[in-house]
Design a protein around this motif. Structure first.
Motif, short mmCIF file in Angstrom:
data_model
loop_
_atom_site.label_atom_id
_atom_site.label_comp_id
_atom_site.label_asym_id
_atom_site.label_seq_id
_atom_site.Cartn_x
_atom_site.Cartn_y
_atom_site.Cartn_z
N SER A 369 0.84 -1.19 0.00
CA SER A 369 0.00 0.00 0.00
C SER A 369 0.88 1.25 0.00
O SER A 369 2.10 1.18 -0.02
CB SER A 369 -0.92 -0.01 1.23
N GLY A 370 0.22 2.40 0.04
CA GLY A 370 0.96 3.66 0.13
C GLY A 370 0.85 4.53 -1.09
O GLY A 370 1.20 5.71 -1.05
N ILE A 372 2.61 4.52 -3.85
CA ILE A 372 3.87 4.86 -4.50
C ILE A 372 4.02 3.97 -5.73
O ILE A 372 4.14 2.75 -5.62
CB ILE A 372 5.07 4.64 -3.55
N ARG A 434 6.48 -7.59 5.55
CA ARG A 434 5.27 -7.57 4.71
C ARG A 434 4.41 -8.80 4.96
O ARG A 434 3.19 -8.71 5.10
CB ARG A 434 5.67 -7.48 3.23
N ILE A 453 1.11 -2.31 4.60
CA ILE A 453 2.26 -1.47 4.93
C ILE A 453 2.62 -0.69 3.68
O ILE A 453 2.36 -1.11 2.55
CB ILE A 453 3.47 -2.29 5.43
N THR A 454 3.22 0.47 3.86
CA THR A 454 3.50 1.35 2.75
C THR A 454 4.70 0.85 1.94
O THR A 454 5.61 0.20 2.48
CB THR A 454 3.78 2.77 3.24
N ALA A 455 4.70 1.18 0.65
CA ALA A 455 5.80 0.78 -0.24
C ALA A 455 7.07 1.56 0.02
O ALA A 455 8.12 1.24 -0.57
CB ALA A 455 5.36 0.95 -1.70
N SER A 456 7.01 2.57 0.88
CA SER A 456 8.22 3.33 1.22
C SER A 456 9.26 2.47 1.93
O SER A 456 10.44 2.83 2.00
CB SER A 456 7.87 4.54 2.08
N TRP A 457 8.83 1.32 2.49
CA TRP A 457 9.79 0.39 3.09
C TRP A 457 10.77 -0.15 2.06
O TRP A 457 11.85 -0.64 2.42
CB TRP A 457 9.05 -0.77 3.74
#
Length: 606
Positions: A369-370, A372, A434, A453-457
């Motif tokens: 998610s996120g 990006i 993830r 969780i956001t794709a910024s990871w």
């Protein structure tokens, strides 16, 4: 007629001919993200299993890179750069056109995705066989492999700016009734820089267009493939307009053919002893009359020994001489290529890790998610590649003892391999997080559920992937540029071939992991989708592989001989022809103004 003569005079300089490649450079940048995200097309549109999609993408990329060495040989021996670029662009555009009409909506009653049938195993994969996808992919592999070398040789390589010759100084040139102070060669240097920047700008325009196209078209892969094919056709038409201004083809021998001829000639004379036949060595013509063979790999020296004076004198003038007799210089070139083979083997694992960026990393980004987009992460990877490479050159390269000429390339490759270990370790940690988030939300059994969780990871692993490419890839090219014969043309080719071979080996490595886990744990680490897989364990296997390869590289590199350095690719280039100004005393002494008559002399260009 005057117009044609004027155009020929205008395009007499090679950097001006680069303008005819701007359209193809734009098309090259346009298809960058299309090919980098091919795994998304296979998993999201055709609903192939993850292992099938990854295998197809790795084979496509690996074969495309490995074929470049054959393309280089064909360019040198048969076609030349211009015709190879023409044919490769035709194949490239035709392959993209076929891929545009291989989307499911043309085969499933206008449905945009393939809907798997539970009772039919490999339903979508079997349906894919009845589309023009495989024909288009084959043309894409051949066209992509054949386009890289001539396109860059006719564009960026023609705009390289070298230092001004030492004998050139500032002088005054009379223009009309005024005298101007001119730095000799400055106008040519500025022209090369401007055209070189334009090449970069056109390729970046294509990349930015592709970037926004991915966001605009969303899942419309038909438009992505078709627009890329049309862009290459338009660029090819503009390139054809400049055909008449190019000079004749210049065919030349390949260092690979020289090595092959030396091996065959030495094998045919296995029973000879060159030490007892030093007076029978074939040294060739020119400045090589006093050249003696080295003792390293001395069995190759038999290739330069004449079996009998009368017979070999006839061979020297015959067409088949190269397969029974070589000069001493050719034998030494074959030895140089043989010397770099042990260290080159350690570069294959780098290609295996690099292939993760176009397969598993993309699938990770698509299931997080996120908001990006994947292309944003790939842009970060590209920026990291350039910035880390430039940073290394500014901070470390000039401070290493015996810089550039010896150990700098090895240090750069070693740091790049360490970056590959960190990249895989970070990817394993992110994937474990993830999967943990999916389990906490009860989404582990949903193959298409996005992780909460956001794709910024993923930023860190894409950063280290770019750092690995910027250090290891550039270092490998510099290594071949310093130690391989004719390195200006074949340094990047050798690098692409080794990384391509590693990409293909990656298919076998994943298959071995899959077989091992199924036989021992009764469960495969690589499932039908990324949510049903254990990529964190697969990344740990890559950490072990990269770590072992790093130890192997350290062992081999410490025993590699760094004394056979040839030079850098920049030093192989001839100096740029500059404008020479000769100032002579004026014959008319009546004015006595101290001015001279300025004569301009045009010198030949490469």
């Amino acid at each position: 007629m005057r117009t044609c003569d004027g155009l020929r005079r205008w395009f007499r300089l090679p950097e001006l001919l680069v303008t005819f490649t701007f359209g193809l450079l734009f098309g090259k940048g346009l298809i960058t993200y299309v090919l980098d995200n091919l795994v998304t097309f296979l998993t999201d549109i055709w609903k192939l299993k993850l292992k099938e999609a990854a295998a197809i993408v790795n084979l496509q990329e690996g074969l495309r890179n490995m074929l470049q060495i054959h393309v280089a040989f064909c360019i040198d021996a048969f076609l030349g750069y211009r015709w190879m670029l023409f044919l490769s662009s035709l194949l490239y555009s035709a392959g993209l056109g076929l891929l545009a009409f291989s989307v499911p909506e043309y085969f499933f009653n206008k449905e945009k995705v393939c809907v798997p049938v539970e009772k039919v195993k490999f339903y979508c994969f079997k349906k894919l066989k009845h589309t023009p996808f495989w024909e288009g992919l084959a043309l894409l592999i051949v066209g992509g492999a054949a386009q890289v070398i001539p396109l860059y040789s006719l564009s960026f390589d023609q705009t390289k700016v070298l230092r001004v010759p030492k004998h050139c100084t500032e002088t005054r040139v009379k223009v009309g009734c005024r005298q101007l102070k001119v730095k000799i060669g400055g106008w040519r240097k500025l022209q090369l820089r401007v055209i070189g920047w334009l090449c970069f700008v056109y390729m970046m325009l294509g990349t930015i267009t592709s970037f926004y196209g991915f966001i605009s078209f969303q899942d419309n892969w038909h438009q992505r493939f078709l627009i890329s094919a049309i862009a290459i056709v338009i660029g090819l038409l503009w390139f054809v307009c400049g055909f008449t201004f190019y000079g004749p083809r210049r065919l030349q021998l390949s260092p690979l053919s020289t090595m092959l001829r030396a091996l065959i000639a030495a094998a045919r004379k296995w029973g000879l002893k060159y030490r007892g036949n030093l007076n029978q060595l074939h040294r060739g013509d020119g400045d090589n009359q006093n050249l003696l063979p080295t003792d390293h790999l001395e069995w190759l020296n038999n290739a330069a020994v004449k079996e009998s004076s009368a017979a070999d004198d006839e061979l020297i003038t015959s067409v088949k001489k190269g397969w029974r007799l070589c000069t001493v210089r050719e034998v030494e070139q074959a030895k140089l290529l043989s010397n770099i083979i042990p260290l080159s083997v350690t570069f294959i694992a780098y290609g295996m890790v690099e292939s993760l960026g176009n397969t598993f990393f993309i699938e990770q980004a698509n299931t997080m998610s996120g908001g990006i987009p994947v292309v944003v992460l790939q842009m970060i990877q590209w920026i990291s590649k350039i910035s880390v490479n430039r940073g290394y050159k500014m901070v470390f390269e000039k401070r290493i003892t015996r810089i550039k000429r010896r150990y700098s390339d090895g240090v750069k490759i070693g740091i790049g391999m360490l970056a590959s270990i960190i990249c895989c370790a970070v990817a394993s940690s992110v994937e474990a997080k993830r999967l943990k988030a999916l389990r906490q939300e009860g989404l582990s059994n949903d193959p298409e559920a996005p992780a909460p969780i956001t794709a910024s990871w993923l930023l860190l692993q894409f950063f280290f992937l770019g750092a690995m490419e910027g250090l290891a890839d550039d270092g490998i090219q510099d290594f071949f540029g310093h130690y391989a014969p004719d390195s200006r043309r074949y340094g990047p080719v050798f690098t692409s071939t080794l990384t391509g071979f590693g990409t293909i080996l990656n298919v076998g490595f994943v298959a071995i992991l899959n077989y091992y886990t199924e036989s021992r744990y009764r469960e495969s680490w690589l499932g039908d989708s990324i949510n049903q897989s254990r990529l964190d364990y697969i990344y740990r296997a890559y950490v072990i592989l990269a770590l072992l390869n790093c130890f192997l590289y350290a062992f081999v590199s410490t025993r590699h001989s760094y004394d056979n350095i040839i030079g850098s690719p920049e030093e192989e280039l001839e100096e740029i022809p500059f404008l020479e100004v000769e100032e002579t005393e004026a014959r008319d002494q009546q004015n006595n103004r101290g001015q001279g008559n300025d004569q301009l002399h045009r010198i030949s260009v490469r």
